[in-house]
Design an enzyme around this catalytic site. Structure first.
Site, short mmCIF file in Angstrom:
data_model
loop_
_atom_site.label_atom_id
_atom_site.label_comp_id
_atom_site.label_asym_id
_atom_site.label_seq_id
_atom_site.Cartn_x
_atom_site.Cartn_y
_atom_site.Cartn_z
N ARG A 222 0.81 -1.22 0.00
CA ARG A 222 0.00 0.00 0.00
C ARG A 222 0.84 1.27 0.00
O ARG A 222 0.34 2.36 -0.28
CB ARG A 222 -0.95 -0.01 1.20
N LYS B 37 8.59 0.01 3.78
CA LYS B 37 7.98 1.07 4.59
C LYS B 37 8.78 1.33 5.86
O LYS B 37 8.76 2.46 6.37
CB LYS B 37 6.54 0.72 4.94
N ARG C 71 26.52 26.18 1.38
CA ARG C 71 26.73 24.79 1.02
C ARG C 71 27.76 24.14 1.94
O ARG C 71 28.35 24.80 2.80
CB ARG C 71 27.17 24.71 -0.44
N ALA D 186 36.36 48.21 -8.86
CA ALA D 186 35.11 47.63 -9.34
C ALA D 186 35.24 47.22 -10.80
O ALA D 186 35.86 47.90 -11.61
CB ALA D 186 33.97 48.63 -9.18
#
Length: 473
Positions: free
Chosen positions: A17, A24, A336, A426
């Site tokens: 089931r 299970k 991470r 930058a």
């Protein structure tokens, strides 16, 4: 309380089931497999022997048991012909006498307290056999307890074999039993499969015990939710929600503030100190450890992280990382594996960190990727900075010193080192080391081509605006 001689866990079912290739008992609730949750409740009973009867997906179940319960003995039930047959197979592998506890492997909500009380009541009553029972609001699907006087069980009738009047009984068999091993051995060989399933039911042992002149007693559980089993995905979700509420309740009793327990999911092995505040929509899993004063959420996913005192993690996803004291993470940060944030550091909006250390007081505030890097103290990584750590075959390290200023939209092409106090302009692409105190400018000189819009975009709104501002071809 004397030790149990043997515990038999029945885990051979086909799990049809569940509609899953996975047994299970291997599906997870609160970061543990279904059977692992059960074994955690059994461990404090200190049984001398543990036998698990496996069948469907036997290799996977046996391999899992080797990891979580290496002392358990596995017995294979090749033909799944009932709980009575499975119990008999386990008994045949054991030579000792004493008391045996038999229970199903798909009951993850059982607690050690309930099992200990069950064993104590059995021993206090000097019962040859006892069955843990429960009163269910809806007993559908469970075997019913047919009682006689003084708690004696006359029989246990499976629902498929029960009459309409027997189905009205709300006391059910939980599938948890205690037997004198000698008595169980003497009657279990007499089981018959004259039922709708054509199986050997362990429940029929009760009638055989009565015929032998002995009696089995019903011992009622105080909390029927502990005895719920799992046969399908809906029941798995129901048990998971009950476990969630149980875990959250215990954390709150221990001084953790959980704003919305119904949307907060915490694994069983997570450790949280008092005075932690958890906002809604948060998941904390694995072996995470969170110290006092930390603030988590809303909508944060924390997996196997260590979070120190006073740290804040807002709307972020963090896994296998260390977040230091008073550090700030988020919103929308992705930490991470291998990320280490020192105290008072900050990792902000839309930043991804992987296998890197961010030093004390340093900041990676906006829209950046940091991979395979070591960043010193009090350094600032400008918005849009990319640590270019991968050349398609190998990954390389970037080292950033203390009090460094990385200009926005800088590409740091590893391997590269930026010395203490250095700057990058930058928009630079830096692929050579920058000495301490230097500024690296690695970009083309800007060229302005006057009148280009008026010539190349005639009739456009841009051309009209430029002409109005005094631009000429």
């Amino acid at each position: 309380m004397s030790k149990l001689e043997l515990v038999i866990v029945l885990a051979a079912g086909d799990s049809k089931r569940m509609k899953s290739e996975t047994s299970k008992v291997l599906h997870e609730i609160a970061g543990r497999s279904v059977i692992q949750n059960l074994l955690a409740a059994l461990t404090p009973l200190s049984a001398k022997n543990l036998t698990v009867v496996v069948g469907a997906q036997k290799e996977a179940v046996a391999a899992h048991l080797l990891k979580i319960a290496p002392n358990a003995k596995c017995v294979v039930q090749e033909k799944r012909d009932g709980t009575g047959s499975a119990t008999a197979l386990a008994l045949a592998e054991h030579k000792g006498d004493g008391t045996v506890l038999v229970l199903a492997g798909d009951t993850p909500l059982l607690t050690n307290q309930t099992l200990s009380e069950f064993v104590k009541a059995h021993q206090d009553n000097e019962s040859p056999a006892s069955v843990l029972t429960a009163l269910l609001p809806d007993p559908s699907g469970y075997g019913r307890i047919i009682r006689g006087d003084d708690g004696v069980i006359l029989k246990i009738i499976e629902e498929k074999d029960a009459s309409d009047s027997e189905k009205d009984i709300d006391e059910i068999n939980t599938g948890v039993y205690l037997f004198d091993i000698k008595l169980l051995r003497s009657v279990i060989t007499n089981l018959k499969s004259n039922n709708s399933q054509k199986e050997l039911y362990l429940t029929d042992v009760i009638g055989l015990i009565n015929e032998s002149g002995k009696s089995a007693y019903a011992i009622l559980s105080n909390d029927y939710t502990e005895t719920l089993g799992i046969n399908d995905r809906s029941q798995l979700a129901e048990c998971a929600a009950i476990m969630r509420d149980r875990i959250n309740h215990q954390h709150m009793l221990n001084g953790v503030s959980i704003i919305d327990p119904t949307t907060t999911w915490i694994d069983a092995d997570v450790v949280i100190e008092s005075d932690v505040l958890i906002y809604p929509g948060t998941s904390i899993t694995g072996n995470s450890k969170i110290k006092s004063g930390a603030i988590i959420g809303p909508r944060s996913v924390i997996n196997s992280c260590q979070i120190d005192t006073g740290a804040k993690v807002i709307e972020s996803n963090c896994t296998d990382s260390k977040i230091g004291k008073d550090a700030k993470v988020g919103p929308y940060t992705y930490l991470r594996k291998g990320s280490v944030l020192d105290s008072e550091s900050k990792v902000g909006a839309f930043v991804e960190i992987k296998n890197s250390t961010i030093g004390q007081g340093s900041k990676v505030a906006h829209l950046s990727y940091v991979g395979d890097a070591q960043i010193g103290e009090e350094s600032n990584i400008g918005a849009g900075t990319i640590f270019v750590n991968y050349d398609g075959e190998n990954k390389y390290q970037t080292e950033i010193g203390d009090h460094v200023r990385i200009g926005s939209d800088t590409m740091l092409v590893a391997p590269v080192s930026i010395g203490d106090g250095a700057y990058t302009a930058a928009g630079s692409v830096v692929n050579e080391d920058v000495p301490a105190g230097a500024i690296a400018i690695a970009r083309s000189r800007q060229v302005n081509i006057l009148g280009w819009v008026l010539r190349k975009r005639k009739g456009s709104k841009s051309a009209a605006a430029a002409k109005k501002a005094g631009a000429k071809e």
